[in-house]
Design an enzyme around this catalytic site. Structure first.
Site, PDB file in Angstrom:
ATOM      1  N   GLU C  60      37.426  54.965 -51.034  1.00 14.17           N
ATOM      2  CA  GLU C  60      36.359  55.542 -50.710  1.00 14.17           C
ATOM      3  C   GLU C  60      35.499  55.979 -51.962  1.00 14.17           C
ATOM      4  O   GLU C  60      34.164  56.146 -51.819  1.00 14.17           O
ATOM      5  CB  GLU C  60      36.314  56.626 -49.556  1.00 14.17           C
ATOM      6  CG  GLU C  60      36.710  56.073 -48.089  1.00 14.17           C
ATOM      7  CD  GLU C  60      38.217  56.004 -48.207  1.00 14.17           C
ATOM      8  OE1 GLU C  60      38.984  55.900 -48.942  1.00 14.17           O
ATOM      9  OE2 GLU C  60      38.492  56.103 -46.780  1.00 14.17           O
ATOM     10  N   HIS C 129      41.982  65.807 -39.830  1.00 14.72           N
ATOM     11  CA  HIS C 129      40.961  64.761 -39.276  1.00 14.72           C
ATOM     12  C   HIS C 129      39.869  65.675 -38.353  1.00 14.72           C
ATOM     13  O   HIS C 129      39.433  65.145 -37.438  1.00 14.72           O
ATOM     14  CB  HIS C 129      42.094  63.955 -38.405  1.00 14.72           C
ATOM     15  CG  HIS C 129      42.289  62.846 -38.945  1.00 14.72           C
ATOM     16  ND1 HIS C 129      43.131  63.087 -40.040  1.00 14.72           N
ATOM     17  CD2 HIS C 129      42.320  61.477 -38.844  1.00 14.72           C
ATOM     18  CE1 HIS C 129      43.616  61.768 -40.593  1.00 14.72           C
ATOM     19  NE2 HIS C 129      43.061  61.044 -39.854  1.00 14.72           N
TER      20      HIS C 129
END
Ligand SMILES: Cc1ncc(C[n+]2csc(CCOP(=O)(O)OP(=O)(O)O)c2C)c(N)n1
Ligand SMILES: Cc1ncc(C[n+]2csc(CCOP(=O)(O)OP(=O)(O)O)c2C)c(N)n1
Ligand SMILES: [Mg+2]
Ligand SMILES: [Mg+2]
Lengths: 349, 315, 349, 315
Positions: C60, C129
């Site tokens: 990423e 998350h």
């Protein structure tokens, strides 16, 4: 007590910690090079060996995670970045590992580690060598965030941070490294989470950290000479925040100026204004004020930074406006260049 | 493997009951590397793993009841319900944690290896990774530093050909093997058939001895295959990201069946296996029963443990 | 106007943008897989080809920088993360490259790019998350930060973000993806930097974003039934903030409740409270209040998250307390599990 | 090289005047790779570089006056004074920027390569890196993706043996070469003597043609040496992090002298070189004079340009 610079106090703290506990480690880019992180890590490798004190590749993300792992393995690593900006590559390890490990694994494995980050300013440090992101760290549960403002605190807070069983982000302002002060010898500690009232006063509460505490003291002296009495609170840690001390002060003064070395939006100064307003609304006599960097990236040219950083002058003006008073600031204005911390600094870094 | 399989099949069976309320990544079909590594490592070694960590935790001897309770969000869970399936830990056997960000636990393993080096012991820090974790900068930086400082770090790379539903092609250069690249970064490497438990034992065993005798960091790549969906209890061949033939060819090489065939099917072996299976089934049943029975953490536990205190934790 | 879900509206916006401008790109982990980022990228690769729509390795950081470079090269990349948390590895590129490029190179090279980040909640998403770090992004000059709360806004703001010549961080709450609403067809735009007054009222101003706007509307309806009139402002963008609209409302109501989907310290809610206090101090009738997540990492167990997330009930209670009124909240309490967005959700992600 | 050297020596001479108020990383002694790459690339190619980017900017034909003005913080600077020495840009020659975080501009180069691929042109995106930048996860992730997607990306790696004052030993495994590792990641690689400008031309030229003809991403490693301190105008051999002999052995292989020796010292060459030197000296003097004369940006420019507007910028 010895007179020493802020940088020397950091170095002293490192020596004391590493001598006291063989589990303390020190590493970072340039830590053993001849410049020794502006002198703050001088002599460590010679004293404690290359296993405990070591240089590294430009791999700050992995090495931050390494600190977490070493902490799990029982060590107390102290990592250092010559500029806070370099730590941006390691946010995953800081936020997803270091900050959360103790909580998310059920409160069994403390992560005792320190990341020292130096905040740059002036001499063309520019947009990516002068960021102060303590607001980011203060936003993250699990971190402790420390910003010392004096040599005494630098030593005492660093020692406390090293022996704290939690991950501590420790921001040193580059312009403080050469400031002088009295520093206690030996294992001197200053507790985390306790602010310091560095000047007492009755009219306005100035809440700051790091370099802004110095500016606030200066402003406080000028204002006192004009009959306005400031209480200056040095936060010392911005996570956790010592609300009790701030509340007590604002309850007394009814006025707040929050000072920050960062941009304003969602900053620690915003938190101070919000938290004080929530807690002390009925005691407030005037709208609280923030004094922060302009809400822009930091430019490089000395022509652009000359007026960029807020100073004692801005504080005096803000307080005077709040008190509907007129206070001259001539004595604060000097003609030294505004992009160096002092005459000792000749560039380049 | 039988043990791991039994636990995970029990999870898969019960997941639809909606009582294990967290994302769940099963290793069914790819248990061999975990099982082999579990045997090659000691409780004085360290290990960390990923989102797909049940097998590693169990293979290293992690407490079964604490794991199942964790899946159920109970206070008896290994993370007291704070972590769920992706956050398994049992430090009593050196299993120091699994984390949910790909690549995240790799540098933590590096730190454990550094701790071992400082301790001066001959222990090993083992990092379980998938084939996609190898794509992170975190893997590379860790491998580079481990090689530079010659740290006792072992990567066990389970190459199951997919990252979620994405095959290799958009992720890694065609024709490049993970272990060859890792060797060029500076690791000593092995590779093997990740569905052949004995081969896994051999190569991991060699790597572990190499590390214990000061040979520096290693990587073992084991090619294998996940049977169920990336996350969740079901089969997902209907999704179309992989072919049924591919799936079947791997299922036909079920690592448990492969090993059992080798053991032969004399009565003695059969009896022993049956007895083991029965014993496992009982343990599994017990663990689920205990987890279901166990209390949830009191809601207030959400708001404790931001910080450790100076006295050290004694839970 | 068509009735569609928030997720479908995102997908629609992507199709409209990519059809309108061949420079628009879309990439991210899983973008072309069968689940297509919860359906939001469905059909893009088929319609616009594998050069413009592509999957990626778990890299990423580099791929975020790739977006910056592609923007310099004249493209308009739209990157997506299935969870905001995954973007933590790419902060260097977001902050040091994307946010600063235009400014630091003298205002010549616009960086037109969007990073979509999905914020998780419930079903054991747990500590890594479910983070909502819009406060971080709002703190960084050069970024625009968008948090839509309705399908209409999701489409209109995303299209506007894609064609905005600046880096935009676009946060989608996972629990909004399945909510339904009327959405205009075609190239529907909603301007960045403008808040929306989604409910008018006279007594209290509720300022929120994303999922909290839905909670605020619900609370507003209950409070209205008990004679308390709430003005609900949906910020839509948290950098820049539409102060004019907030100020006008608080000038009218004199009361503020700031709502956030994140932890409180140095949050956007803190900014709202601080900014309103600075601007409207003399109009304030009561201490402003923040309703945020608890200042802790997010736990996993349903038993721990049950009371973790603030809801309409907390808003009603806070407003009632502020108005010194009693308002029952029974009608808001339902017995559905608190860790799923709706009955359609069966796990696992 | 003569040009780059002349500019940087002029900077070094004047730095003590304290009018160029920003950190400054000079390439004196290691100009050959920059000069060679500058010639191999076209204005339609893209390039990005690092903190040590003067040479690359100049070699690619970046405007000299705009660079010197930038060092002086003037509004006529290539970044209008907002960036300083570490933020050089001249998009008219495809030089898209230098940045100050190690590894940071690498993925930006990746994006430029992606743009080229989408454009369908035969251009090249060149990323200048040092030997330490190769240690970043950013380098690895970029190399991996470029190799996977076969992007027209060229790394020119100037291996000057040091990262600030740190030699290779604590940073990279002993005996591993950068170009060999890069090849294993999936790049086509070359290496050469970074103090031999002709050799630099050869290897970079080959890499560039390979990329233009669709051969995928490449890395060229050129070993060279920085003469002055890491940051600043002075010599720093007194610091003791490197030996005077090492420094002298490299200085004796001054890339300019090496090339001049090869050119021979017939009168014609000597006259031409002298004329070129004189021309360069004049340009340099002009650029400094213009920079000193130029106005500072008005203070208000610190507070503009947070955002680009929809109309596009037309400065
Ligand atoms: C930084 C980051 N990006 C994306 C994800 C989402 N994600 C979860 S698992 C996974 C795939 C991992 O693949 P691999 O490493 O091969 O392990 P496997 O699941 O195949 O065992 C991804 C992309 C994540 N958790 N973290
Ligand atoms: C992420 C990051 N870490 C550390 C630094 C400090 N730093 C500036 S230049 C440099 C060394 C770079 O070495 P190399 O890539 O070999 O380039 P050279 O200076 O030798 O040309 C370092 C560590 C930085 N700018 N960014
Ligand atoms: Mg995989
Ligand atoms: Mg170098």
């Amino acid at each position: 007590m010895t007179q020493m610079t802020f940088g020397a106090a950091i170095n002293d703290a490192m020596h004391v910690a590493m001598a006291a506990d063989p589990k303390v480690l020190a590493f970072g880019l340039g830590i053993c090079d001849p410049k020794a992180i502006f002198g703050t890590t001088a002599g460590l490798k010679e004293a404690f060996g290359k296993e405990r004190v070591f240089d590294m590749p430009v791999s700050e993300n992995a090495l931050t995670g390494m600190a977490v792992g070493a902490a799990i393995g029982g060590y107390k690593p102290v990592m250092v970045h010559q500029r806070l900006d370099f730590s941006l590559v390691s946010m995953d390890q800081i936020v997803n590992s270091a900050a959360k490990w103790f909580y998310m694994f059920g409160g069994r494995t403390p992560i005792s580690m320190v990341i020292r980050m130096i905040v740059g300013r002036g001499w063309g440090q520019g947009p990516t060598h002068s960021q102060a992101l303590h607001a980011w760290f203060a936003h993250v549960p699990g971190l402790k965030v420390v910003l010392p403002s004096s040599p005494d605190d630098a030593k005492g807070l660093l020692l406390e941070s090293i022996f704290d069983p939690n991950p501590v982000i420790f921001l040193e302002h580059r312009w403080l490294h050469n400031t002088l002060g009295e520093v206690p010898e030996g294992d001197h500690r200053v507790p985390l989470g306790k602010a310091a009232t560095v000047m007492e006063g009755a009219d306005v509460t100035l809440v700051g950290t790091s370099l802004m505490t110095a500016e606030a003291r200066q402003a406080g002296r000028v204002l006192a000479a004009h009959g306005i009495s400031c209480e200056v609170i040095d936060l010392r840690t911005v996570r956790p925040i010592d609300w009790a001390q701030i509340e007590a002060s604002v309850a007394k003064t009814g006025r707040l100026v929050a000072l920050d070395i960062a941009q304003p939006t969602a900053s620690v100064a915003a938190e101070i204004v919000a938290g004080v307003t929530e807690r002390c609304f009925s005691r407030l006599k005037a709208a609280p004020v923030r004094i922060c960097l302009p809400d822009h990236a930091v430019p490089t040219s000395q022509a652009l930074t000359a007026g960029f950083y807020p100073s004692a002058v801005d504080i005096v003006n803000a307080v005077a406006a709040m008190m509907a008073a007129k206070v001259p600031t001539d004595e604060l204005v000097d003609d030294r260049p505004r992009d160096v911390p002092g005459d000792w600094f000749r560039g380049p870094f | 493997m039988i043990y791991i399989r039994a636990v995970e099949e029990a999870i898969a069976e019960r997941y639809a009951e909606q009582e294990m309320r967290c994302p769940m990544h099963l290793s069914i079909g790819q248990e061999a590397p975990a099982a082999a590594a579990g045997l090659c490592l000691r409780d004085t070694d360290y290990a960390v793993s990923t989102h797909r960590g049940h097998a590693h935790y169990l293979a290293r001897g992690g407490d079964l009841k604490a794991m199942i309770a964790e899946l159920y969000g109970k206070v008896t869970g290994c993370a007291r319900g704070r972590g769920g399936s992706m956050h398994l830990v049992d430090s009593s056997v050196g299993f120091m944690g699994t984390t949910a960000i790909v690549g995240n636990s790799i540098p933590v393993g590096l730190g454990l290896a550094k701790a071992i080096q400082l301790d001066g012991s001959d222990a090993v820090a083992c990092v379980f990774v998938g084939d996609a974790a190898v794509e992170t900068g975190s893997f590379y930086e860790t491998a580079n530093f481990a090689a530079t400082a010659r740290l006792p770090l072992l990567f066990v790379c389970e190459n199951n050909l997919y990252s979620v539903y994405t095959p290799m092609a958009p992720r890694q250069p065609a024709g490049r093997s993970i272990h060859e690249m890792a060797a060029a970064i500076g690791l000593r490497t092995w590779h093997g058939d990740g569905n052949d438990a004995e081969e896994c034992m051999d190569v991991i065993g060699e790597a572990v001895s190499s590390i214990r005798s000061g040979g520096g960091p290693c990587l073992v790549e084991l090619t294998t295959y996940r049977w169920r969906e990336h996350c969740g209890p079901n089969y997902d061949n209907d999704l179309g990201y992989r072919t049924v033939q591919e799936f079947e060819s791997w299922r036909d090489r079920d690592p448990i069946a492969v090993l059992e065939r080798r053991l032969g099917d004399d009565t003695m072996t059969r009896t022993q296996l049956a007895a083991y299976r029965a014993w496992v089934a009982e343990r599994v049943a017990e663990a689920f029963a205990a987890a279901k029975d166990a209390p949830f953490p009191p809601p207030g536990e959400a708001y404790t443990d931001e910080y450790a205190d100076h006295l050290g934790q004694t839970r």
